[in-house]
Design a protein around this motif. Sequence first.
Motif, PDB file in Angstrom:
ATOM      1  N   PRO A 105      80.445 -67.697  -8.284  1.00  0.00           N
ATOM      2  CA  PRO A 105      79.551 -68.634  -7.637  1.00  0.00           C
ATOM      3  C   PRO A 105      78.002 -68.373  -7.810  1.00  0.00           C
ATOM      4  O   PRO A 105      77.686 -67.222  -7.519  1.00  0.00           O
ATOM      5  N   LEU A 106      77.236 -69.255  -8.073  1.00  0.00           N
ATOM      6  CA  LEU A 106      75.850 -69.085  -8.470  1.00  0.00           C
ATOM      7  C   LEU A 106      75.224 -68.895  -6.832  1.00  0.00           C
ATOM      8  O   LEU A 106      73.900 -68.413  -6.897  1.00  0.00           O
ATOM      9  N   ARG A 107      75.538 -69.599  -5.781  1.00  0.00           N
ATOM     10  CA  ARG A 107      74.937 -69.327  -4.332  1.00  0.00           C
ATOM     11  C   ARG A 107      73.255 -69.750  -4.635  1.00  0.00           C
ATOM     12  O   ARG A 107      72.545 -69.235  -4.112  1.00  0.00           O
ATOM     13  N   ILE A 108      73.068 -70.946  -5.531  1.00  0.00           N
ATOM     14  CA  ILE A 108      71.766 -71.398  -5.765  1.00  0.00           C
ATOM     15  C   ILE A 108      71.714 -72.827  -5.265  1.00  0.00           C
ATOM     16  O   ILE A 108      72.908 -73.444  -6.070  1.00  0.00           O
ATOM     17  N   ASP A 109      71.063 -73.247  -4.426  1.00  0.00           N
ATOM     18  CA  ASP A 109      71.462 -74.668  -3.992  1.00  0.00           C
ATOM     19  C   ASP A 109      71.014 -75.643  -5.295  1.00  0.00           C
ATOM     20  O   ASP A 109      70.036 -75.638  -5.954  1.00  0.00           O
ATOM     21  N   GLY A 110      72.018 -76.757  -5.466  1.00  0.00           N
ATOM     22  CA  GLY A 110      71.709 -77.767  -6.473  1.00  0.00           C
ATOM     23  C   GLY A 110      72.383 -77.437  -7.959  1.00  0.00           C
ATOM     24  O   GLY A 110      72.237 -78.179  -8.797  1.00  0.00           O
ATOM     25  N   VAL A 111      72.675 -76.035  -8.104  1.00  0.00           N
ATOM     26  CA  VAL A 111      73.330 -75.816  -9.285  1.00  0.00           C
ATOM     27  C   VAL A 111      74.904 -75.008  -9.132  1.00  0.00           C
ATOM     28  O   VAL A 111      75.127 -74.278  -8.007  1.00  0.00           O
ATOM     29  N   SER A 112      75.847 -75.332  -9.918  1.00  0.00           N
ATOM     30  CA  SER A 112      77.071 -74.481  -9.640  1.00  0.00           C
ATOM     31  C   SER A 112      77.522 -74.683 -11.244  1.00  0.00           C
ATOM     32  O   SER A 112      77.002 -74.969 -12.120  1.00  0.00           O
ATOM     33  N   LEU A 113      78.739 -74.019 -11.310  1.00  0.00           N
ATOM     34  CA  LEU A 113      79.465 -73.910 -12.612  1.00  0.00           C
ATOM     35  C   LEU A 113      80.597 -74.852 -12.631  1.00  0.00           C
ATOM     36  O   LEU A 113      81.490 -74.780 -13.643  1.00  0.00           O
ATOM     37  N   ASP A 114      80.581 -75.756 -11.862  1.00  0.00           N
ATOM     38  CA  ASP A 114      81.952 -76.817 -11.653  1.00  0.00           C
ATOM     39  C   ASP A 114      82.066 -77.665 -12.775  1.00  0.00           C
ATOM     40  O   ASP A 114      83.100 -77.880 -13.382  1.00  0.00           O
ATOM     41  N   ASP A 115      80.888 -78.121 -13.493  1.00  0.00           N
ATOM     42  CA  ASP A 115      80.830 -78.784 -14.809  1.00  0.00           C
ATOM     43  C   ASP A 115      80.511 -78.378 -15.846  1.00  0.00           C
ATOM     44  O   ASP A 115      80.350 -79.081 -16.896  1.00  0.00           O
ATOM     45  N   VAL A 116      80.851 -76.997 -16.200  1.00  0.00           N
ATOM     46  CA  VAL A 116      80.548 -76.383 -17.450  1.00  0.00           C
ATOM     47  C   VAL A 116      81.750 -75.585 -17.556  1.00  0.00           C
ATOM     48  O   VAL A 116      82.538 -75.021 -16.706  1.00  0.00           O
ATOM     49  N   PRO A 117      82.039 -75.105 -19.085  1.00  0.00           N
ATOM     50  CA  PRO A 117      83.143 -74.591 -19.335  1.00  0.00           C
ATOM     51  C   PRO A 117      83.284 -72.930 -19.157  1.00  0.00           C
ATOM     52  O   PRO A 117      83.313 -71.968 -20.007  1.00  0.00           O
ATOM     53  N   VAL A 118      83.109 -72.876 -17.863  1.00  0.00           N
ATOM     54  CA  VAL A 118      83.098 -71.269 -17.373  1.00  0.00           C
ATOM     55  C   VAL A 118      84.188 -71.213 -16.277  1.00  0.00           C
ATOM     56  O   VAL A 118      84.126 -71.860 -15.113  1.00  0.00           O
ATOM     57  N   THR A 119      85.038 -69.941 -16.400  1.00  0.00           N
ATOM     58  CA  THR A 119      86.027 -69.816 -15.244  1.00  0.00           C
ATOM     59  C   THR A 119      85.318 -69.083 -14.212  1.00  0.00           C
ATOM     60  O   THR A 119      85.013 -67.850 -14.651  1.00  0.00           O
ATOM     61  N   VAL A 120      85.488 -69.391 -13.154  1.00  0.00           N
ATOM     62  CA  VAL A 120      85.201 -68.756 -11.918  1.00  0.00           C
ATOM     63  C   VAL A 120      86.306 -68.196 -11.218  1.00  0.00           C
ATOM     64  O   VAL A 120      87.292 -68.594 -11.379  1.00  0.00           O
ATOM     65  N   ASP A 121      85.794 -66.985 -10.875  1.00  0.00           N
ATOM     66  CA  ASP A 121      86.961 -66.096 -10.223  1.00  0.00           C
ATOM     67  C   ASP A 121      88.025 -65.770 -11.295  1.00  0.00           C
ATOM     68  O   ASP A 121      89.331 -65.759 -11.124  1.00  0.00           O
ATOM     69  N   PRO A 122      87.445 -64.992 -12.456  1.00  0.00           N
ATOM     70  CA  PRO A 122      88.414 -64.745 -13.362  1.00  0.00           C
ATOM     71  C   PRO A 122      89.376 -63.587 -13.351  1.00  0.00           C
ATOM     72  O   PRO A 122      89.018 -62.860 -12.245  1.00  0.00           O
ATOM     73  N   THR A 123      90.509 -63.759 -13.907  1.00  0.00           N
ATOM     74  CA  THR A 123      91.465 -62.633 -13.726  1.00  0.00           C
ATOM     75  C   THR A 123      91.040 -61.395 -14.709  1.00  0.00           C
ATOM     76  O   THR A 123      89.981 -61.739 -15.515  1.00  0.00           O
ATOM     77  N   THR A 124      91.583 -60.146 -14.488  1.00  0.00           N
ATOM     78  CA  THR A 124      91.016 -59.008 -15.494  1.00  0.00           C
ATOM     79  C   THR A 124      91.325 -59.330 -16.737  1.00  0.00           C
ATOM     80  O   THR A 124      90.442 -59.162 -17.559  1.00  0.00           O
ATOM     81  N   ALA A 125      92.381 -60.113 -17.191  1.00  0.00           N
ATOM     82  CA  ALA A 125      92.447 -60.504 -18.738  1.00  0.00           C
ATOM     83  C   ALA A 125      91.462 -61.491 -19.137  1.00  0.00           C
ATOM     84  O   ALA A 125      90.737 -61.477 -20.143  1.00  0.00           O
ATOM     85  N   GLN A 126      91.065 -62.353 -18.244  1.00  0.00           N
ATOM     86  CA  GLN A 126      89.908 -63.237 -18.645  1.00  0.00           C
ATOM     87  C   GLN A 126      88.818 -62.680 -18.773  1.00  0.00           C
ATOM     88  O   GLN A 126      87.867 -62.756 -19.593  1.00  0.00           O
ATOM     89  N   LEU A 127      88.283 -61.573 -17.855  1.00  0.00           N
ATOM     90  CA  LEU A 127      87.264 -60.926 -17.750  1.00  0.00           C
ATOM     91  C   LEU A 127      87.174 -60.121 -19.183  1.00  0.00           C
ATOM     92  O   LEU A 127      86.069 -60.121 -19.993  1.00  0.00           O
ATOM     93  N   GLU A 128      88.297 -59.357 -19.368  1.00  0.00           N
ATOM     94  CA  GLU A 128      88.187 -58.556 -20.727  1.00  0.00           C
ATOM     95  C   GLU A 128      87.981 -59.541 -22.020  1.00  0.00           C
ATOM     96  O   GLU A 128      87.489 -58.994 -22.673  1.00  0.00           O
ATOM     97  N   SER A 129      88.464 -60.695 -21.941  1.00  0.00           N
ATOM     98  CA  SER A 129      88.401 -61.394 -23.444  1.00  0.00           C
ATOM     99  C   SER A 129      87.064 -62.420 -23.291  1.00  0.00           C
ATOM    100  O   SER A 129      86.987 -63.025 -24.437  1.00  0.00           O
ATOM    101  N   ALA A 130      86.507 -62.527 -22.383  1.00  0.00           N
ATOM    102  CA  ALA A 130      85.258 -63.378 -22.334  1.00  0.00           C
ATOM    103  C   ALA A 130      84.136 -62.873 -23.025  1.00  0.00           C
ATOM    104  O   ALA A 130      83.842 -61.633 -23.093  1.00  0.00           O
ATOM    105  N   ARG A 131      83.623 -63.948 -23.472  1.00  0.00           N
ATOM    106  CA  ARG A 131      82.244 -63.581 -24.694  1.00  0.00           C
ATOM    107  C   ARG A 131      81.027 -63.558 -23.676  1.00  0.00           C
ATOM    108  O   ARG A 131      80.019 -62.981 -24.240  1.00  0.00           O
ATOM    109  N   THR A 132      81.085 -64.495 -22.838  1.00  0.00           N
ATOM    110  CA  THR A 132      79.722 -64.733 -21.830  1.00  0.00           C
ATOM    111  C   THR A 132      80.077 -64.638 -20.437  1.00  0.00           C
ATOM    112  O   THR A 132      81.066 -65.083 -20.130  1.00  0.00           O
ATOM    113  N   GLY A 133      79.473 -63.852 -19.619  1.00  0.00           N
ATOM    114  CA  GLY A 133      79.409 -63.731 -18.197  1.00  0.00           C
ATOM    115  C   GLY A 133      78.179 -64.381 -17.437  1.00  0.00           C
ATOM    116  O   GLY A 133      77.172 -64.114 -18.055  1.00  0.00           O
ATOM    117  N   VAL A 134      78.440 -65.171 -16.556  1.00  0.00           N
ATOM    118  CA  VAL A 134      77.242 -65.867 -16.062  1.00  0.00           C
ATOM    119  C   VAL A 134      77.505 -65.492 -14.338  1.00  0.00           C
ATOM    120  O   VAL A 134      78.157 -65.760 -13.569  1.00  0.00           O
TER     121      VAL A 134
END
Length: 168
Positions: free
Chosen positions: A44-73
């Motif tokens: 979670p970005l914790r910045i008023d007015g912006v979030s990751l809700d409408d972009v292809p980003v998995t929030v609260d990833p599992t260990t497997a998702q973290l290990e396979s991710a190409r980008t971290g936000v």
Amino acid sequence: MATETVATFESSLDELGVGMTRTDPEGFDDALAAIIDEPAVGVPLRIDGVSLDDVPVTVDPTTAQLESARTGVTPVGTAVATYGTLAIESSAAGDEPVSLFPECHVAVVREVDVMWGLDEAFARLDEEFDAGRDSVVFATGASATADMGEMVEGVHGPTAVHVVVIES
């Protein structure tokens, strides 16, 4: 001063080979979508007015998702203009691992959180530590080390960094 500070930050990032995108909250989703390589993970970005809700980003990833991710936000609460440094906060959401494991780290910072120099940044962080902040990691550019005989990137963190500055 804010304009000069952000311009200096952009110049410092450029010298480090770090990309920077400026956007307002309304343009954030499009700006982020143009930067990330999927699969992407974030916190979670914790910045008023912006979030990751409408972009292809998995929030609260599992260990497997973290290990396979190409980008971290992740959000960045304090940045240092004169060095292009990001203070990545520790959080229960996992800001540090999300910023370190994927090959590309996208840091999101409000322009008002870009401090001119270290003295200003440390004064701000001092207040946060007094209020209960546990730790921060200072990151300046992509991960690099020369302890293997020659410069190698990405050994201890991302090989690429991109900063998104949220304009006021």
